[in-house]
Design a protein around this motif. Sequence first.
Motif, PDB file in Angstrom:
ATOM      1  N   ASP A  52      28.767 -11.558  25.869  1.00  0.00           N
ATOM      2  CA  ASP A  52      27.830 -10.838  24.802  1.00  0.00           C
ATOM      3  C   ASP A  52      28.023 -11.275  23.612  1.00  0.00           C
ATOM      4  O   ASP A  52      27.118 -11.117  22.773  1.00  0.00           O
ATOM      5  CB  ASP A  52      28.313  -9.248  24.997  1.00  0.00           C
ATOM      6  N   TRP A  53      29.160 -11.817  23.236  1.00  0.00           N
ATOM      7  CA  TRP A  53      29.278 -12.461  21.853  1.00  0.00           C
ATOM      8  C   TRP A  53      29.785 -13.823  21.574  1.00  0.00           C
ATOM      9  O   TRP A  53      29.234 -14.397  20.364  1.00  0.00           O
ATOM     10  CB  TRP A  53      30.478 -11.246  21.069  1.00  0.00           C
ATOM     11  N   LYS A  60      26.485 -16.212  20.999  1.00  0.00           N
ATOM     12  CA  LYS A  60      25.794 -16.083  19.697  1.00  0.00           C
ATOM     13  C   LYS A  60      27.102 -17.086  18.626  1.00  0.00           C
ATOM     14  O   LYS A  60      26.336 -17.273  17.202  1.00  0.00           O
ATOM     15  CB  LYS A  60      25.969 -14.651  19.123  1.00  0.00           C
ATOM     16  N   THR A  61      27.950 -17.445  19.043  1.00  0.00           N
ATOM     17  CA  THR A  61      28.670 -18.550  18.083  1.00  0.00           C
ATOM     18  C   THR A  61      28.435 -19.894  18.192  1.00  0.00           C
ATOM     19  O   THR A  61      28.895 -20.575  17.305  1.00  0.00           O
ATOM     20  CB  THR A  61      30.197 -18.221  18.293  1.00  0.00           C
ATOM     21  N   LYS A  79      31.270 -13.152  11.911  1.00  0.00           N
ATOM     22  CA  LYS A  79      30.750 -13.633  13.329  1.00  0.00           C
ATOM     23  C   LYS A  79      30.717 -15.249  13.573  1.00  0.00           C
ATOM     24  O   LYS A  79      30.020 -15.625  14.426  1.00  0.00           O
ATOM     25  CB  LYS A  79      29.464 -12.962  13.973  1.00  0.00           C
TER      26      LYS A  79
END
Length: 1021
Positions: free
Chosen positions: A452-453, A456-457, A492
């Motif tokens: 989920d995260w 995005k990086t 982030k």
Amino acid sequence: MNRLKQTIRQENGSGRWLALIAGWLFLTGPAGAQVADMSFQHYTTDQGLSNDEVKCILKDRRGFMWFGTVNGLNRFDGQRFTVYRRSKALPGLPGNFIIGLTEDADGIIWVATNLGLCRLDPAREEFRHITIPPNRDQIGDNDVVYPLILDREGYGWFAGVHQLYRIDRKTLQLTTFPLPRNVHSSSVRLYLDRRDNFWVFSSGTVYRFDRARQQYTYILGRDQHHPQANIQAYNLFEDSHQQLWLFSAGHGLLRYDPKSDQFVDVPDNLKTVYALCEDRTPDGRLFFWGGGAETGLFSVDPVTLQHAVVKPEPRDPLAHNGSPVEAFYRDPQTGVIWMATEWGIQKMDPYALKVKRKMLPAPLTASPADRVRFVHQDRFNPDLYWIGTQRDGLYQWNRRLDTFTRTMDRRGLLRQGMYRMVQDNLGKIWLSLPNDLVQYDPKQNVWLYKEDWVPKTGHQLPNDIYHLDIDRKGAIWFTAGPLVCSYNPVTKQLQTRSFPVAVGGENGPRIYEFREDSRGRMWVYTVAGLFRFGEHSTQAERIPLQHADTALRFSDRIFITFSIDSKDRLWIGNIGFLAQADTSGRVVRIYNSDNGLMADHVLAMQEDKAGQLWLATDTYLHRLNPQTGTFQSLQKENGLFSNFIITSSVNSMSRNAQGELFIGFVNAFNYFDPLRLVRNTVPPPIAVTSVLVNNQPRTLEDDRLIALQPGDNSLSVAFVALNFSQPEKNQYAYQLVGFDKGWVHTNARTATYTNLEPGNYTLRIKAANNDGVWNQEGLELAVRVIPAYYQTWWFQGLCVLVLAAIGYAIYRNREAQRKKLEGIRNRIATDLHDDMGSTLSSIRIFSDVVQQQIQPVRPEAVPILQRISTSATTLSESMQDIIWTIQTKYDSLEDVVTRMREFGLKMAEAKDIKFTMQVSDKFHSTRLNVEQRRNLYLIFKESINNAVKYADCTTINVFLTVVGRHLKLVIEDNGRGFDPATVRQGNGLQNLRKRADEIKGQLTLESAPGAGTRIELVTKV
């Protein structure tokens, strides 16, 4: 007995649950009454208690604990119970059901039982029954006596079923008083407050007794004149402010108002209270421990009247047992609290149980052996803690309310186990799982998984996420396979870092630990060694360990655990040792079993606020003082769930913002404040438990004198240190002054001696408590070994006198014999001189006259006459020598020397020989017997004659010395000498040796042709 139990239970109400005491009260101040997790030590019949149902507690002035049960009286010294019961053979207890114990000013214990009252002298262990009228009738269940109290005049007061009694403790005279009539069966308690008010509780009704007027005043409760009263009172308690508290059934606590002379019900939300005990918080605030039917064990604030309940935990052997409490006793010196329950004795001891214990609630724990991986305090809510388990998910523990809430992610991945946890600056929880790195937002109850995260990086990461940490800037550091990553939750952004050598492998991650130093550098412990990332660098620098000590070297690639303290000291835990290094990698110190480390594996480390380093090991929890290099330890006896602290991750040890340390175990965790660990500073009193003489018990009197009679060959004194906090750690030493040269240290608690010489001794005994505090004053006992009659001074003196008399008699007899012998010798000498001497002189004279007359007539007869004259002259001289030898006035060596000198000079002058005689100065007091004098002189005379006649010498030297008891005579000449091996042995030399043997001497002859002759005689005088 059954009726008595019903009577006692009726006094306590219909419920059976009494509270036990535990914990510290009001930890957070205005938040209300809160009891922290406390632990209890338990003593039951398994440890030697006579019965598990305990009714009363007493500590006597010597320091022993006494416990009355429904079947026997028990004395406890910390390690062993001594049980007393009713006995027909010897005076003992009147009954085995012990209702009350009271100690008076003389140390006598008054024991109230179901069959009467008795007086116990605890030092002599002697019981004496106090007879009251019901003891004389034939009714078996009216002999019960209730606990005795003492008034200011020293009288004792106690109640039976029908009467109130006053007893004179010295004369044991009884005075009887009537009890108030009550519609209920009698069950009586007496209480005397500090204002000298005498309170009587009769079957739940309260009266005040005027002893002078012998009148009762009704105060509270139901009796025949107040049938509508609905309060049943049990007893009174007076606190340190002289405030009276009444505990009752149905109305909890009531406070006495002296102005209205009434007990006022207070809003304490309590119903039935059986007992109270006063205590104070660490900051000095007063509170009570109480026991009740509905509330069990509780604490209550006497000001706010808020209370908190201590709940039993059946799975925890050190938890409150849940049984009713019959009595409390708080030791004023140590603060240790004892509790009497129906399931044994409980003890709350801050000196022994130093750490708090918390078990995960049983209904929430799916696995019977689920290990607590971490306990972390929430950064934004100090009352909330996050607890991670190996298989059963994540828990939220509200410490103030003591409630647990289970939290599970929507996929159930937490059941696979968690490695680490951190909380970021936004309050989100990060959890490393075997194949994921999960974010949890507790405010929104939202779970985010890696997919989920991470995309995005702009990165792709391996599945295996293990190690997790957060730096001072809030960046999340974690390992993903062999990679080191840092993630900024605010921006982030994800950043990966590399190593100069490979630290990963196909079998999984090879990165073991993160630690940040005070300069913001992140240290990483890997299979390839120790690496360090600069605050802004992405390339790791390897820091090899440099060993100054060549005796112990280890690989810097094989660690068990690694940590950095607040002073940037590196700590490396390995098998069998702990190493300290600086930031350059230089090892400055090694700790192992030689300098205090009591473990083979250091598994986790945590620094406390004082800079002490706590080590979770395979043997105890160690505390290391880096300044002094000394270790201390906490053990299972101190409240740890186990001595083997198997940590599944370094997060198994953690520290909250207040400085408390948390350690995870199976389904449980310990926690404590290292700065508030209580040290036992009370020196333990010492008591003698038994004295055995020839293995037979001997009573120790008040003067503490042990007298050993003749034939008492062995003495054994048993003693104990009355420290009840971990008594197995007590230390002992003793010394018998006059026998032992120094202190004898022992763990046997017994001093034994055999075959002591008569005399006076002092047996000194000292002891130390569980924390090593010694009672230096100790205990002294006088030991007197009485001698047998033949060992006494008067007998020995008499023997000396008798022996002296015998010796004197022998001396007188010998003197008489000696004088008689001397008289005989002198008479013989006189007779020889007068008779033989005159006769020989006449022969010589007559031969000379005849020789002159016959020479002209018969000249051929002259030589014969000359020979007769010469022989007579020689015989006369020999006779003079014999007379000289026999006479007693010439017994000294000095006389012998004088005669020897005269003879030697006379013989030498006749031949023109130089004669010298050297004599030592130590012979003047030496006396010789007849044989010694005769043979010594004849040896000398024969030697001089031989030298003068045959040696053809010009010099004769004589040396006579006395050394100690030995006389040495040396005669030397410078004559022609001879060869002793070739010369024929004549009578002269044989005579010399024979005479030397007669006086037990040794004669030596040395001679050589042209070298003269030397004769040496050594004999004892």
